[in-house]
Design a protein around this motif. Sequence first.
Motif, PDB file in Angstrom:
ATOM      1  N   THR A 162      -3.255  -1.649   6.880  1.00 17.38           N
ATOM      2  CA  THR A 162      -4.201  -1.037   5.955  1.00 17.38           C
ATOM      3  C   THR A 162      -3.685   0.338   5.552  1.00 17.38           C
ATOM      4  O   THR A 162      -3.304   1.138   6.406  1.00 17.38           O
ATOM      5  CB  THR A 162      -5.593  -0.909   6.599  1.00 17.38           C
ATOM      6  N   GLY A 163      -3.683   0.586   4.258  1.00 16.43           N
ATOM      7  CA  GLY A 163      -3.272   1.875   3.724  1.00 16.43           C
ATOM      8  C   GLY A 163      -4.452   2.578   3.083  1.00 16.43           C
ATOM      9  O   GLY A 163      -5.259   1.945   2.405  1.00 16.43           O
ATOM     10  N   THR A 164      -4.544   3.869   3.307  1.00 12.58           N
ATOM     11  CA  THR A 164      -5.617   4.675   2.732  1.00 12.58           C
ATOM     12  C   THR A 164      -5.044   5.518   1.600  1.00 12.58           C
ATOM     13  O   THR A 164      -4.020   6.184   1.773  1.00 12.58           O
ATOM     14  CB  THR A 164      -6.228   5.595   3.806  1.00 12.58           C
TER      15      THR A 164
ATOM     16  N   VAL B  31      -0.335   7.015  -0.462  1.00 16.30           N
ATOM     17  CA  VAL B  31      -0.899   5.949   0.362  1.00 16.30           C
ATOM     18  C   VAL B  31      -0.407   6.155   1.796  1.00 16.30           C
ATOM     19  O   VAL B  31       0.790   6.144   2.052  1.00 16.30           O
ATOM     20  CB  VAL B  31      -0.485   4.542  -0.137  1.00 16.30           C
ATOM     21  N   THR B  32      -1.348   6.361   2.713  1.00 18.93           N
ATOM     22  CA  THR B  32      -1.020   6.554   4.125  1.00 18.93           C
ATOM     23  C   THR B  32      -1.263   5.247   4.849  1.00 18.93           C
ATOM     24  O   THR B  32      -2.400   4.759   4.914  1.00 18.93           O
ATOM     25  CB  THR B  32      -1.913   7.660   4.731  1.00 18.93           C
ATOM     26  N   TRP B  33      -0.191   4.664   5.403  1.00 20.07           N
ATOM     27  CA  TRP B  33      -0.284   3.357   6.054  1.00 20.07           C
ATOM     28  C   TRP B  33      -0.561   3.509   7.538  1.00 20.07           C
ATOM     29  O   TRP B  33       0.037   4.335   8.213  1.00 20.07           O
ATOM     30  CB  TRP B  33       1.008   2.565   5.851  1.00 20.07           C
TER      31      TRP B  33
ATOM     32  N   THR C 132      -8.812   1.821  -0.217  1.00 24.20           N
ATOM     33  CA  THR C 132      -7.889   1.231   0.753  1.00 24.20           C
ATOM     34  C   THR C 132      -7.124   0.066   0.134  1.00 24.20           C
ATOM     35  O   THR C 132      -7.610  -0.595  -0.787  1.00 24.20           O
ATOM     36  CB  THR C 132      -8.640   0.707   2.001  1.00 24.20           C
ATOM     37  N   ILE C 133      -5.938  -0.156   0.676  1.00 27.61           N
ATOM     38  CA  ILE C 133      -5.112  -1.304   0.320  1.00 27.61           C
ATOM     39  C   ILE C 133      -4.823  -2.042   1.620  1.00 27.61           C
ATOM     40  O   ILE C 133      -4.370  -1.427   2.593  1.00 27.61           O
ATOM     41  CB  ILE C 133      -3.793  -0.874  -0.349  1.00 27.61           C
TER      42      ILE C 133
END
Length: 166
Positions: free
Chosen positions: A98-100, A82-84, A50-51
């Motif tokens: 949060t991005g996955t 990256v899915t936000w 995660t980001i």
Amino acid sequence: MAKDSSFDIVSTTDMQEVDNAYQQTVREIAQRYDLKGSGSTIELDRSAGTITVQAPADFVAGQIIEILNTRLIRRKVDPKSVTWGASQAASGGTVRKTGTIVQGIDQDTARKIRKDLQDQKMNKVKVTIEGDKLRVTSPSKDQLQNVIAFLRDQDYGQPLSFENYR
């Protein structure tokens, strides 16, 4: 019986390149005059994939995500990897996003890809779901090339790559 040719459809993200893009983004946040001292932060959790971006406003969070996407593109990582999620209110009147990081093809997307390929009615092309990847087999290599061309034109919300072509 002729030997079937096959390839795998996968969706993987090079975490080292994501880490490099993250480090460059951290440096740019510290140097840019409009972001310096704004209280904006970005964190990468490699183990969870995660980001997390924390910023004083939605607009600033969007700017940080845009910087990260630019760095990802320069490192040849698709920003779709990256899915936000939606913005969440955080402490002190800040916003958190949060991005996955996408690793593998989820079951719903795999079924959608298989259904789309079956709807194309390509003769003798078999698609099987194997965990987080798909295997496409056919006696004709031309049909496999047509499948790859078809999938490159589609958008499934994550980057697809083709491996083990034999």
